[in-house]
Design a protein around this motif. Structure first.
Motif, PDB file in Angstrom:
ATOM      1  N   ASP A   1      -4.042   4.133   2.133  1.00 12.26           N
ATOM      2  CA  ASP A   1      -3.016   3.499   2.134  1.00 12.26           C
ATOM      3  C   ASP A   1      -2.057   3.543   3.345  1.00 12.26           C
ATOM      4  O   ASP A   1      -1.517   2.572   3.830  1.00 12.26           O
ATOM      5  CB  ASP A   1      -2.054   3.884   0.764  1.00 12.26           C
TER       6      ASP A   1
ATOM      7  N   ASP B   1      -8.427  -7.114  -3.588  1.00 10.46           N
ATOM      8  CA  ASP B   1      -7.468  -6.710  -2.733  1.00 10.46           C
ATOM      9  C   ASP B   1      -7.038  -7.704  -1.586  1.00 10.46           C
ATOM     10  O   ASP B   1      -5.800  -7.710  -1.557  1.00 10.46           O
ATOM     11  CB  ASP B   1      -8.081  -5.369  -1.652  1.00 10.46           C
TER      12      ASP B   1
ATOM     13  N   SER C   1       3.038   7.076  -0.229  1.00 15.13           N
ATOM     14  CA  SER C   1       2.120   6.521  -0.972  1.00 15.13           C
ATOM     15  C   SER C   1       1.676   7.531  -2.043  1.00 15.13           C
ATOM     16  O   SER C   1       1.975   8.660  -1.496  1.00 15.13           O
ATOM     17  CB  SER C   1       0.812   6.220  -0.182  1.00 15.13           C
TER      18      SER C   1
ATOM     19  N   ILE D   1      -4.554  -4.591   4.077  1.00 19.27           N
ATOM     20  CA  ILE D   1      -4.458  -3.729   3.178  1.00 19.27           C
ATOM     21  C   ILE D   1      -6.024  -2.875   3.164  1.00 19.27           C
ATOM     22  O   ILE D   1      -6.554  -3.291   3.743  1.00 19.27           O
ATOM     23  CB  ILE D   1      -4.494  -4.806   1.836  1.00 19.27           C
TER      24      ILE D   1
ATOM     25  N   ASP E   1       0.849  -1.305   0.120  1.00 17.14           N
ATOM     26  CA  ASP E   1       0.174  -0.058  -0.030  1.00 17.14           C
ATOM     27  C   ASP E   1       0.725   1.152   0.095  1.00 17.14           C
ATOM     28  O   ASP E   1       0.464   2.296  -0.606  1.00 17.14           O
ATOM     29  CB  ASP E   1      -0.934  -0.035   1.105  1.00 17.14           C
TER      30      ASP E   1
END
Lengths: 320, 320
Positions: free
Chosen positions: B73, B213, B43, B204, A28
């Motif tokens: 994230d 995911d 991120s 996640i 992520d």
């Protein structure tokens, strides 16, 4: 985007490695380990086709330039490149274009030890946003606000070449490949920036042109400056293609050279020349910081000169 | 861009402050001081109109979402938000649009103590790239590769709402404001992520949907999973608007909820429930990690079920 994960995989497979990257592309977020005692320098620039580079620019040159303009910001802060992210918006999942783009981007990243640690690929009109992260020992960054009256004003390399290349491209007439190369493949002065730690008092990179960029330094430092046009370093190629008043306009008003402009006490001049000579990069004193406000350009005859306001529209967007 | 410096000044004037920002917007790069003993989580996400949000999304909602998807994230890594950059490409220098966008962006930034330290504004087709930087004590980040057979699989909150809102918008029929709100104003589960340090084994955020995911977690961890459809937490509103097989498709295949999905040993279940209760955020065990590969969904009758492949096209681009 159809093929998006394939694109990301292509990028991941080619991203550089560093020991301080705990976790790279594929989670992520990336996890990075900054060394103790350092500050993190962060710069962010977006390139848009037709705004920041001519539409006919080769993909590898776009890749090079997208990273170069960001590395140039780190250079101007005297920060050592460490990590970067790449956000690519592309009209379609064109793997050939991406491979060429990455050729230019990653060759420059490898040259400077920068690891690509994250990013995003999306479908849309082409836009490229790069973030770079550099490291500098705490307190040693080169900022814009340290210029003091009486100090020398320096520029590295030669200036005006990229603007000359752009002017020729716009005129659709005879064009010098050397000038165009400076526009398409700017060299970020990373090593010069590192060498100026402890020597220079303020610095900036020349993306928008000497008048505009030095103006930012003067405003941040609360000082003025006088620049001698006769001292502005010009390449032989620029001098061959543009006579004097036109050349001054390109050198003072044109951007995209990505040379460094910095200030330093006159007592540091010898050390600076030594440091730049060691890098095989000429550096030239072009003027002097003065008390008060304002930037004055002097002709060799000592007359005040003003860059033509509409003489040049540069491709580099400003940035925060 | 005409008015670009005015736009940057508007952004700078409203950017948040933090003590660890040595130098914010306004130099060649921001200077940040990461605390010792921490890793930096980075991120990067791009949002494009018509790809990542419906064209009729309000500017403040776009601003909120552009930051929320990035904070999500960081949440998934158990990192505390610290700094961010914003690269805005806009068709014109529209100050009213920018002000509304910043209302949404900066309200969420302030809520999470994130300082905007840099960025870029350029002219072009609208695209928004946000980079966020979070801090996590070294070694405590929540990664995708830590799931082990026998562990519980959890999700926070309720899932399927955003996909339901998008499905209604696409159908141009009756629409629930609550579902649309979840699509436009996702809540990044930052506090939940921080609370899961030391409790969860992998995590996640649900941007592309549970099947996709969770699939990334399983692949990274080298394990499989079984999910019980009857346990997937659905809001009352979702249940009112979509009956069972359609709801499962939204919950398993639809994205944009930005809830967290994480794994943990069963021995941690009580602590996790306590921690989530303290945040007033329900968390639900929806299945179990199994040895081998593959993700199987079971109906309440114990039959294998597959999300319809073309049942839902989400707005969230994947990212590296």
């Amino acid at each position: 985007m159809p093929g998006e994960f394939a694109l990301i995989e292509r990028i991941r497979a080619r991203a550089g490695r560093r020991d301080d990257v705990v976790l790279g592309i594929g989670d992520d977020a990336a996890l990075l380990a900054p060394p103790p005692g350092h500050e993190l320098a962060v710069s962010c620039d977006t390139l848009v086709a037709g705004v920041h580079f001519p539409d006919d620019t080769a993909p590898a040159d776009i890749g090079h330039k997208a990273l170069a303009v960001n590395l140039s910001d780190l250079a101007a802060m005297a920060a050592a490149p460490a990590w970067g992210t790449l956000a690519l918006t592309l009209p379609d999942a064109n793997q050939a274009w991406l491979d060429d783009f990455l050729d230019g981007f990653l060759a420059l990243a490898d040259e400077h030890g920068l690891a690509l640690v994250g990013g995003d690929t999306t479908r849309g009109p082409m836009a490229i946003t790069v973030n770079v992260f550099g490291l500098v020992p705490a307190g040693q960054a080169l900022r814009r606000d340290g210029a003091r009256p009486g100090e020398d004003i320096w520029v590295t390399g030669t200036i005006g070449d990229a603007a000359g290349g752009l002017a020729q491209w716009r005129a659709r007439g005879p064009a010098s490949a050397k000038l165009r190369h400076r526009l398409d493949r700017p060299t970020p002065r990373v090593q010069a920036g590192l060498a100026l730690r402890g020597l220079a008092s303020a610095g900036i990179d020349l993306s928008d042109g000497l008048a505009a960029d030095l103006g930012h330094v003067l405003a941040a430092s609360g000082v003025g400056a006088r620049i001698e046009l006769g001292r502005l370093p010009a390449s032989r190629t620029l001098a061959d293609h543009f006579d004097e008043p036109r050349r001054w306009a390109l050198q003072a008003g044109g951007g995209d050279d990505y040379e460094l402009c910095f200030t330093a006490p006159a007592s540091r001049a010898f050390e600076i020349e030594q440091a730049m000579a060691a890098l095989d990069l000429p550096a030239t004193v072009v003027g002097r910081v003065v008390a008060g406000a304002g930037l004055r350009f002097d002709t060799p005859e000592g007359e005040a000169w003003t860059p033509p306001a509409d003489g040049y529209q540069h491709f580099s967007g400003g940035h925060a």
